[in-house]
Design an enzyme around this catalytic site. Structure first.
Site, short mmCIF file in Angstrom:
data_model
loop_
_atom_site.label_atom_id
_atom_site.label_comp_id
_atom_site.label_asym_id
_atom_site.label_seq_id
_atom_site.Cartn_x
_atom_site.Cartn_y
_atom_site.Cartn_z
N TYR A 1 0.81 -1.22 0.00
CA TYR A 1 0.00 0.00 0.00
C TYR A 1 0.85 1.27 0.00
CZ TYR A 1 -4.21 -2.75 1.01
OH TYR A 1 -5.25 -3.63 0.94
N LYS B 1 2.85 -15.33 2.37
CA LYS B 1 2.79 -16.01 1.06
C LYS B 1 4.23 -16.29 0.66
CE LYS B 1 0.43 -17.32 -2.63
NZ LYS B 1 -0.36 -18.55 -2.62
N ASP C 1 -3.70 -17.88 1.29
CA ASP C 1 -4.86 -18.48 0.60
C ASP C 1 -5.50 -19.54 1.49
OD1 ASP C 1 -2.37 -19.61 0.23
OD2 ASP C 1 -2.72 -20.29 -1.82
N ASP D 1 -5.93 -6.49 5.56
CA ASP D 1 -7.10 -5.72 5.11
C ASP D 1 -8.22 -6.69 4.72
OD1 ASP D 1 -8.74 -3.77 4.14
OD2 ASP D 1 -7.46 -3.17 2.47
N ASP E 1 -11.66 -8.11 7.27
CA ASP E 1 -13.06 -7.95 6.85
C ASP E 1 -13.77 -9.29 6.77
OD1 ASP E 1 -12.90 -5.25 6.71
OD2 ASP E 1 -13.66 -5.08 4.66
#
Ligand code: NAD
Length: 363
Positions: free
Chosen positions: A140, A194, A226, A250, A254
């Site tokens: 980001y 990852k 994943d 992020d 959620d």
């Protein structure tokens, strides 16, 4: 010396739910908690009063406080303003000026509310996980970034570029937050990365493994992102603390919050390096129900419990508040967002009063 908190009610339902959190602090202060409370403006109400979403006076008070309690900001009234004056700019401004790098979001499914989830009640009932997300680094914010033109195989094309980057020190400080949080819970951290594809997250995994040496009582495991996304809906109760970087966090936070099914119940904390924090519900200012005395104040009250735990280091007071919330749910009291047949529908104020009564009974 009394610890100082800054109270920012904000816009929409912010002032309504904050009033209930203040009643809770009143009881705790009557029972011996020493606290100095200041107030300040942020967001739309600050724009109306001063022309700025994050006025200098608010910044001064926020920097001087030990913790900040925030309701919510924003609303359609201010959506037409230039971007610099929008309430959301105030939110980003306060987070940045306080140097908040760790976001803590518990996803708790109270057994009484398990049916509100879109998952089967037996999968989520009793769920209690904490997502620890790094907030200031990762893809980001990494440089270089942008959309540029490049010559590729003899043709000129637009190329989008972002950079995933984490320094060792950035990873280490978020690892510390995760391990310390786990020490107050079930002593388990699952670090999500990852590493099979991304070198940045290989470093993430290595630093978490090194840092774990300092927390021998905490069990560290690793999971690829994943798989973590899948496990969160398959068997979420396997997790205690789930620690991850900015972009994965992020998405996963959620996903985890939706396991609970009720946005009015979810608190959050954002912390700096010294444990100072900003505490706020996960929801926004809910302009559609503002001023109607029907908003659920429990996320705000549970955010206050997090403030007591993480910034004021008062675990006993935090537990008192959380136990009082459990008790009102046990009694069947529900604001409209979590109400179902057979339960007692209550207003924002009545819910706050019930928590206050439950607290008073504990003393
Ligand atoms: P929202 O979270 O405010 O509302 C989404 C839905 O959930 C609405 O139907 C609302 O009525 C309901 N809801 C939210 N909180 C509730 C509560 N405590 N009790 C009962 N129902 C509740 O999200 P939105 O509608 O997308 O955004 C509204 C405004 O809030 C926007 O201006 C947005 O920018 C702002 N916002 C602020 C924050 C923040 O202050 N941290 C976060 C998100 C959105």
């Amino acid at each position: 010396m009394a610890q100082k908190i800054l109270v920012i009610s904000g816009d929409g339902i912010g002032p309504e739910i904050m009033a209930e959190a203040m009643k809770v602090l009143d009881v705790l202060q009557r029972d011996g908690l020493t606290l100095e409370r200041g107030e300040a403006l942020l967001g739309g109400c600050a724009v109306d009063a001063t022309g700025e979403p994050y006025p200098e006076a608010t910044k001064k008070k926020a920097l001087a406080a030990d913790a900040v309690l925030l309701g919510a900001v924003g609303g359609p009234k201010w959506d037409v303003l230039p971007r610099e004056q929008r309430p959301e700019k105030g939110l980003l401004g306060i987070r940045k000026s306080l140097g908040l790098f760790a976001n803590l979001r518990p996803a708790v499914v109270y057994p009484q509310l398990a049916e509100a989830s879109t998952l089967k009640p037996e999968i989520v009932a009793g769920l209690d996980i904490l997502i620890v997300r790094e907030l200031t680094g990762d893809i980001y914010f990494g440089e270089p970034r942008g959309i540029e033109t490049r010559d590729i195989d003899g043709t000129t094309q637009r190329v989008g570029v972002n950079t995933m980057i984490y320094s060792e020190s950035e990873i280490r400080r978020i690892a510390k937050v995760a391990f310390e949080a786990a020490q107050r819970r079930s002593q388990r951290v699952c670090s999500v990365d990852k590493m099979n594809v991304l070198e940045t997250t290989q470093l993430w995994r290595d630093v978490f493994t090194e840092e774990a040496q300092h927390y021998p009582n905490v069990q560290l495991s690793h999971m690829l992102v994943d798989n973590a996304a899948m496990q969160l809906v398959r068997n979420p109760k396997q997790f205690d603390v789930l620690a991850t970087g900015n972009i994965f966090g992020d998405i996963l936070s959620d996903e985890a919050s939706m396991l609970t099914g009720s946005i009015g119940m979810l608190p959050s904390a954002s912390l700096d390096e010294n444990g100072k924090g900003l505490y706020e519900p996960c929801h926004g200012s809910a302009p559609d129900i503002a001023g109607q005395n029907i908003a659920n104040p429990l996320a705000m009250i549970l955010s206050t419990a997090m403030l007591l735990r993480y910034s004021l280091k008062n675990e006993a007071a935090a537990r008192r508040v959380e136990t009082a919330v459990m008790e009102v749910l046990d009694r069947g009291l529900r604001t409209p967002d979590i109400w179902k047949e057979g339960m007692q529908k209550v207003s924002t104020k009545e819910m706050g009063d019930a928590v206050v009564q439950a607290l008073a009974r504990q003393a």
